[in-house]
Design an enzyme around this catalytic site. Structure first.
Site, PDB file in Angstrom:
ATOM      1  N   THR A  44      39.980  39.598  45.751  1.00  0.00           N
ATOM      2  CA  THR A  44      39.510  40.553  44.748  1.00  0.00           C
ATOM      3  C   THR A  44      38.189  40.036  44.209  1.00  0.00           C
ATOM      4  O   THR A  44      38.033  38.838  43.941  1.00  0.00           O
ATOM      5  CB  THR A  44      40.567  40.800  43.642  1.00  0.00           C
ATOM      6  OG1 THR A  44      40.026  41.733  42.704  1.00  0.00           O
ATOM      7  CG2 THR A  44      40.991  39.534  42.927  1.00  0.00           C
ATOM      8  N   GLU A  45      37.199  40.936  44.103  1.00  0.00           N
ATOM      9  CA  GLU A  45      35.823  40.485  43.893  1.00  0.00           C
ATOM     10  C   GLU A  45      35.586  39.851  42.529  1.00  0.00           C
ATOM     11  O   GLU A  45      34.563  39.206  42.316  1.00  0.00           O
ATOM     12  CB  GLU A  45      34.832  41.632  44.136  1.00  0.00           C
ATOM     13  CG  GLU A  45      34.974  42.812  43.192  1.00  0.00           C
ATOM     14  CD  GLU A  45      35.841  43.923  43.764  1.00  0.00           C
ATOM     15  OE1 GLU A  45      36.771  43.615  44.539  1.00  0.00           O
ATOM     16  OE2 GLU A  45      35.581  45.098  43.439  1.00  0.00           O
ATOM     17  N   ASN A  46      36.539  40.007  41.596  1.00  0.00           N
ATOM     18  CA  ASN A  46      36.386  39.303  40.321  1.00  0.00           C
ATOM     19  C   ASN A  46      36.755  37.833  40.416  1.00  0.00           C
ATOM     20  O   ASN A  46      36.746  37.144  39.395  1.00  0.00           O
ATOM     21  CB  ASN A  46      37.173  40.013  39.205  1.00  0.00           C
ATOM     22  CG  ASN A  46      38.628  40.230  39.555  1.00  0.00           C
ATOM     23  OD1 ASN A  46      38.943  40.556  40.698  1.00  0.00           O
ATOM     24  ND2 ASN A  46      39.507  40.060  38.603  1.00  0.00           N
ATOM     25  N   SER A  86      32.076  34.868  44.934  1.00  0.00           N
ATOM     26  CA  SER A  86      32.908  35.926  45.486  1.00  0.00           C
ATOM     27  C   SER A  86      32.081  36.897  46.331  1.00  0.00           C
ATOM     28  O   SER A  86      32.468  37.271  47.443  1.00  0.00           O
ATOM     29  CB  SER A  86      33.580  36.676  44.330  1.00  0.00           C
ATOM     30  OG  SER A  86      34.438  37.672  44.819  1.00  0.00           O
TER      31      SER A  86
END
Lengths: 217, 228, 217, 228
Positions: A44-46, A86
């Site tokens: 997940t990009e966070n 990320s």
């Protein structure tokens, strides 16, 4: 099963075992519900690789969410990293599969999913990065818009998210493969037929399945 | 617990190095010999495909040690790095026309590798502006200060040294043996990590993992570990 | 005390307590010997903030060295980081003081320390990054070259390391401050005199000390 | 043990925020409210100097929460970020001409901040090329692929959220509350870190420290910690 869950279930078989996968907000997030727990590595990009299932309400950690800002858990072997790291991972092709939603898909397989003409454009998030970076992009979307309009269209009327075409488009009714020559219809859902797909798809596409539903490449 | 398949492959050094083809560009971690993947470098000497190489590394080892041995065996065509003077064999090979050298300031080298690993095409730095090392590079004024343009660097194969891997391939490093290794681990198509131990999944703190497993192609045990 | 150690001792009082300092290879490294153990935070560009003293021979850790590749220790509160992070810290001004060696210093206070004309240029290391990034740069050098030639010269004959002038030049004989108007002699060592400095310095400089050695700004 | 002086200052929230002047550019960490320095943001509301601000942050909080409150009080002149749609107040303020917005892809935003913190002037990314968001940006072909140029971002003050600081100001983060915080902690002239606890020097593993102390100007305790 809701139409959203049916679409997610139809995407799941396209995720190979052990793949690093980013699931976008909305229908894409639901794909996780249709995969065995340790089937894939969810990024997940966070800033988390190794997203696990939604926690029980009394086990929610406010510091642990996915990009849709919903509580998640972390699998054994997970790692946390900064936003810049990320997106470094995303842009350099280490996310093997991105599953994204779309407002429109054009005849070349390019998608529009971040802006609507006439409305202020105030959100883009990570979709553009995932589209240039992920090795394979799968679109998970309802076949038509809420008003019944086709989403798979000859030319997008919404602004494109990238020039790079996606690889696969999965709806509740059909699956299209994107080739250098355009879209190929490779599968029709059991509860739909070619006629329905033809009536609800305005983009040109090659029908690459025979009457029994088998793909002929 | 069950693992998401496949866990990271743990081949022999020879099998891992099959990824190195003649003419390949290699990144090799380490600052001098500290944090250099010495077992893999020795493996290159036994690998006939490791020839005509371009090596991206801060140094080229020491005389007859580490990458210095590879140089002496005539396997290196070109070196890209920041400090080769500490190995007189590099100076000799360069003067005799046996070795091409591209010299970058150490911070620019590190940044170019980091950029390559982050999917960034190139960047501007103030470093080296107005010096002989700037050569004919493109200049650009940003916020009133002159900068030089550099393209990012990528390699076919990166050989990195880590302290430990877990069974998925997540890596942690040891002290200043970290140096260029995590940057290089992001910037190559094939990444081979030499480690002292492989620990079970879950044994590494998720907050402490420096290189997440998607970057790592294969893991090999260091000679040090194999000798135990 | 060797001339190198005497120069290092003369640099030490210019390091404020609590400063983040990078010491270059050679004489600069010796500055640490003249500072109280917890006086400053020593950064080494190979990826450590918080360099401690040289370990006893039986306590050497081969994974723990400074940029001169000699064994060191780490102080409490130290941190390790990658080369790219280390130079990020340097370029963005978080290293407050860099102490560097020099082959030549010109009348504007610019230094040459990486290349000698006529010899192949095969090493540059981190000096160029430190010169553009560190907030204050102090040069620690012998006043003259081994052959007796002046190092503080009107115009450098060696290639410059950066266009940015350093802030202070400390030799065994004298200390020069670099100002927008050029060099200022601000101190002469007890065992040297102005005549010696004049005979061994070919760059122009303003004498900013009176007969008793006090600086007059 | 003795500390190298000075250890990181531990002022009150109000005293720390004196660094925020009218018209300042602020970076504020967090992804939505997760990892947002909520105690510092509340402090901004009490600080008269916090007005006419440019805020660099992925989002602008939620309606009436976090940065969303600051917006409602009319303190924000401009927002630079990637996803403002989740707060309808931002949409309204923009449509009424009360707020200027600069929208960047999330990865480009993160990279621009990281570049600003690493002393890099600007960089090229493929992201957004050929889209309406590219605007009139400079294009450049690198290794055969079109890229867009972006300048790096810096701020006057960064407000970041960390799990813990040691007495020198070294920071560690908590899970996905890390997000933009370590990038922003490198990219501002003044960096104020809001933490749940301050631990003695030596209590943090040197391999695990994410933000080394030279980046951190002051540390304040979160309301959560202060309430304990």
């Amino acid at each position: 099963m809701s139409v959203q869950q049916r679409i997610a279930a139809r995407v799941a078989p396209h995720i190979p075992r052990g793949a690093v996968v980013n699931l976008g907000i909305g229908i894409p997030t639901l794909v996780a519900d249709h995969l065995p727990l340790d089937h894939a590595y969810l990024q997940t990009e966070n800033g988390l690789l190794g997203v696990g299932p939604t926690p029980a309400p009394d086990e929610v950690d406010p510091d642990l969410v996915h990009a849709g800002k919903q509580p998640v858990t972390a699998r054994p072997g997970a790692s946390y990293f900064s936003s810049s790291a990320s997106f470094g991972m995303i842009r350099s092709g280490r996310v093997e599969i991105a599953v994204l939603g779309a407002l429109q898909i054009d005849a070349q397989g390019r998608i529009a999913n971040w802006a609507i003409p006439g409305r202020p454009v105030l959100g883009v998030g990570g979709a553009m990065d995932l589209l240039v970076g992920a090795r394979t992009v799968i679109v998970a979307t309802t076949h038509t818009a809420k008003d019944g309009a086709a989403k798979i269209v000859s030319e997008a009327t919404f602004p494109l998210t990238a020039q790079r075409p996606v690889d696969l488009v999965v709806t509740e009714a059909a699956t299209f493969r994107v080739t250098p020559d355009g879209l190929e219809l490779v599968e029709i859902a059991e509860d739909h037929d070619l006629e329905w797909v033809q009536a609800h798809t305005t983009a040109p596409y090659r029908v690459a399945i025979d009457e029994r539903g088998a793909v002929h490449a | 617990m069950t693992l998401a398949s496949p866990p990271v492959p743990l081949p022999s050094v020879a099998a891992a190095l099959e990824a190195v083809r003649p003419g390949a560009t290699l990144m090799v971690g380490g600052f001098g010999l500290v944090g250099a993947p010495l077992t893999l470098i020795e493996g290159l000497l036994e690998h006939p495909g490791a020839r005509d190489l371009t090596i991206i590394s801060n140094n080229l080892g020491e005389p007859g040690r580490g990458l210095g041995r590879l140089l002496l065996e005539g396997r290196v065509r070109k070196a890209i790095g920041s400090f080769f003077t500490s190995n007189p064999d590099v100076v000799a090979a360069y003067q005799e026309g046996r070795l091409e050298v591209e010299l970058l300031p150490q911070g620019t080298l590190a940044e170019a590798i980091r950029a390559g690993g982050a999917g960034i095409g190139g960047f501007y730095t103030r470093t080296a502006w107005g010096t002989a090392l700037a050569g004919g590079r493109e200049e650009r004024i940003i916020r009133g200060e002159p900068h030089l343009f550099y393209e990012s660097l990528r390699a076919d194969v990166a050989l990195v040294r880590a302290r430990a891997a877990d069974e998925l391939g997540n890596l942690v490093y040891s002290k200043t043996a970290r140096n260029f290794n995590p940057d290089m681990a992001t910037a190559a198509d094939v990444v081979i990590a030499e480690v002292d131990e492989v620990v079970p999944v879950g044994a590494l703190d998720p907050e402490e993992i420096v290189t997440p497993h998607p970057y790592v192609t294969t893991v090999v045990l260091s000679g040090k570990a194999a000798a135990r």
